[in-house]
Design a protein around this motif. Structure first.
Motif, PDB file in Angstrom:
ATOM      1  N   VAL A  45       0.838  -1.203   0.000  1.00  0.00           N
ATOM      2  CA  VAL A  45       0.000   0.000   0.000  1.00  0.00           C
ATOM      3  C   VAL A  45       0.872   1.252   0.000  1.00  0.00           C
ATOM      4  N   LEU A  46       1.906   1.256   0.828  1.00  0.00           N
ATOM      5  CA  LEU A  46       2.793   2.421   0.880  1.00  0.00           C
ATOM      6  C   LEU A  46       3.554   2.603  -0.435  1.00  0.00           C
ATOM      7  N   GLU A  47       3.915   1.505  -1.066  1.00  0.00           N
ATOM      8  CA  GLU A  47       4.564   1.596  -2.379  1.00  0.00           C
ATOM      9  C   GLU A  47       3.618   2.226  -3.395  1.00  0.00           C
ATOM     10  N   ASP A  48       2.380   1.735  -3.440  1.00  0.00           N
ATOM     11  CA  ASP A  48       1.398   2.287  -4.374  1.00  0.00           C
ATOM     12  C   ASP A  48       1.120   3.755  -4.082  1.00  0.00           C
ATOM     13  N   LEU A  49       1.120   4.125  -2.802  1.00  0.00           N
ATOM     14  CA  LEU A  49       0.892   5.517  -2.438  1.00  0.00           C
ATOM     15  C   LEU A  49       2.003   6.408  -2.972  1.00  0.00           C
ATOM     16  N   SER A  50       3.246   6.012  -2.775  1.00  0.00           N
ATOM     17  CA  SER A  50       4.358   6.830  -3.271  1.00  0.00           C
ATOM     18  C   SER A  50       4.311   6.978  -4.786  1.00  0.00           C
ATOM     19  N   GLU A  51       4.002   5.895  -5.480  1.00  0.00           N
ATOM     20  CA  GLU A  51       3.920   5.966  -6.948  1.00  0.00           C
ATOM     21  C   GLU A  51       2.764   6.866  -7.383  1.00  0.00           C
ATOM     22  N   ALA A  52       1.611   6.748  -6.721  1.00  0.00           N
ATOM     23  CA  ALA A  52       0.458   7.581  -7.070  1.00  0.00           C
ATOM     24  C   ALA A  52       0.739   9.051  -6.780  1.00  0.00           C
TER      25      ALA A  52
END
Length: 349
Positions: A273-280
């Protein structure tokens, strides 16, 4: 001092909802029962606990934020941030009403001074959304309300403090007040010779993207010192197309966009989730800035994630993302001269 050239931008957010940001703010859901009904959640299961939590800290959820939640899912990560629970009535050792000891850092009415070169201006006590984990959920906003005379004292205090080079507009949410008032504050503060930046800490462009309107962009682009906006986004589902468009308008007005998140149990305590957040965030033109360890505020202990678990998550992120997309894991320790980085390879604090 950096001088920015004012530009003309017209903010237009497409979609079915043509209400102004003020109307959307006014129309926010403030009833636990309505919140549950809108999300198809059974009252017999959730209403008693929601009303118990609501009595401690009232519900406030704007429509554009509600629209991103999955109906029928009580574990939706956006809903979890705003749904009151009976758990908020539980007492836990170490969880207090003023976890950052801000009461002792108030320099004058409406002005908090925790660090040497920065001062925090409590523009308003109003928020667009009441996050259940908020470390200021018990803050005495009425005592810090700024009258015309106290506003002048704030300016006098800043002018007499040459070591302060940055003023942070906070609250509440500073964008919950009118652009006329914000423009007046920005003009007066930026005229103080030693002020180099104005920073806004806000959630409003995320929960009500319509807040990024022509009037906001005008005063920002006319402000002679750089403007930095630190958003508060905890989950990638918070970033929808209207939000991306609003953020693009802010970038066009010369705003530097950063994000700070809080690590929250059941919301973003997962490396994926944190990875997807940074990318978004990066796709939306926002740089991940801080990942805050949970502040031990009374009534929100069910969101707590240990520092050791947070360390492990960020170590995992380092293997998934380039370094510039990994937010810095920090804790705010009362009395310290800056945020305290949590060393990823040391023993717990």
């Amino acid at each position: 001092m950096i001088q920015r050239t004012p530009i003309s931008i017209e903010a237009r957010l497409s979609g079915d909802d043509n209400r102004s940001w003020q109307q959307l703010l006014s129309d926010s859901i403030t009833s636990p029962q309505e919140l549950l009904e809108r999300l198809d959640l059974p009252a017999r299961t959730w209403l008693t606990g929601a009303e118990a939590g609501h009595r401690l800290f009232p519900v406030r959820v704007p429509e554009p934020f509600l629209a991103r939640m999955e109906k029928g899912n009580p574990a939706d990560p956006l809903l979890r941030q705003v749904l009151p629970l009976d758990l908020e009535n539980n007492m836990a050792e170490g969880f207090v009403t003023d976890p950052l000891q801000e009461d002792s850092a108030i320099q004058t009415t409406g002005l908090i001074r925790k660090y040497r070169s920065r001062a925090l201006l409590m523009v308003t006590g109003q928020c667009a959304v009441n996050c259940r984990y908020c470390f200021r959920r018990h803050f005495p906003y009425t005592e810090q309300r700024l009258s015309p005379s106290s506003r002048q004292k704030v300016l006098d205090t800043l002018a007499a403090s040459p070591e302060i080079n940055e003023v942070i507009f906070s609250g509440g949410d500073p964008l919950a007040v009118s652009d006329q008032l914000l423009s007046q504050w920005a003009s007066a503060i930026s005229s103080i010779p030693h002020i180099r930046r104005i920073r806004l800490h806000t959630r409003l462009p995320v929960v009500i993207p319509q807040r990024v309107c022509d009037a906001l962009l005008k005063w920002i682009s006319n402000t002679p010192v750089p403007v930095v906006m630190v958003l508060h986004i905890n989950h990638p589902a918070e970033i929808d197309q209207p939000t991306r468009r609003a953020l693009s308008y802010l970038r066009s007005a010369g705003v530097t966009l950063l994000n700070q998140s809080v690590i929250l149990r059941g919301v973003n305590d997962d490396a994926g989730v944190l990875e997807d957040l940074s990318e978004a965030l990066f796709d939306a033109g926002v740089l991940p800035y801080y990942l805050h360890a949970f502040d031990p505020v009374a009534g929100a202990q069910h969101f707590d994630v240990s520092d050791e678990e947070a360390r492990l998550l960020v170590r995992d992120l380092l293997s998934r993302l380039p370094g510039f997309l990994v937010p810095r894991l920090v804790r705010e320790v009362p009395g310290k001269t800056a945020k305290t980085p949590i060393d990823l390879y040391s023993n717990p604090l």
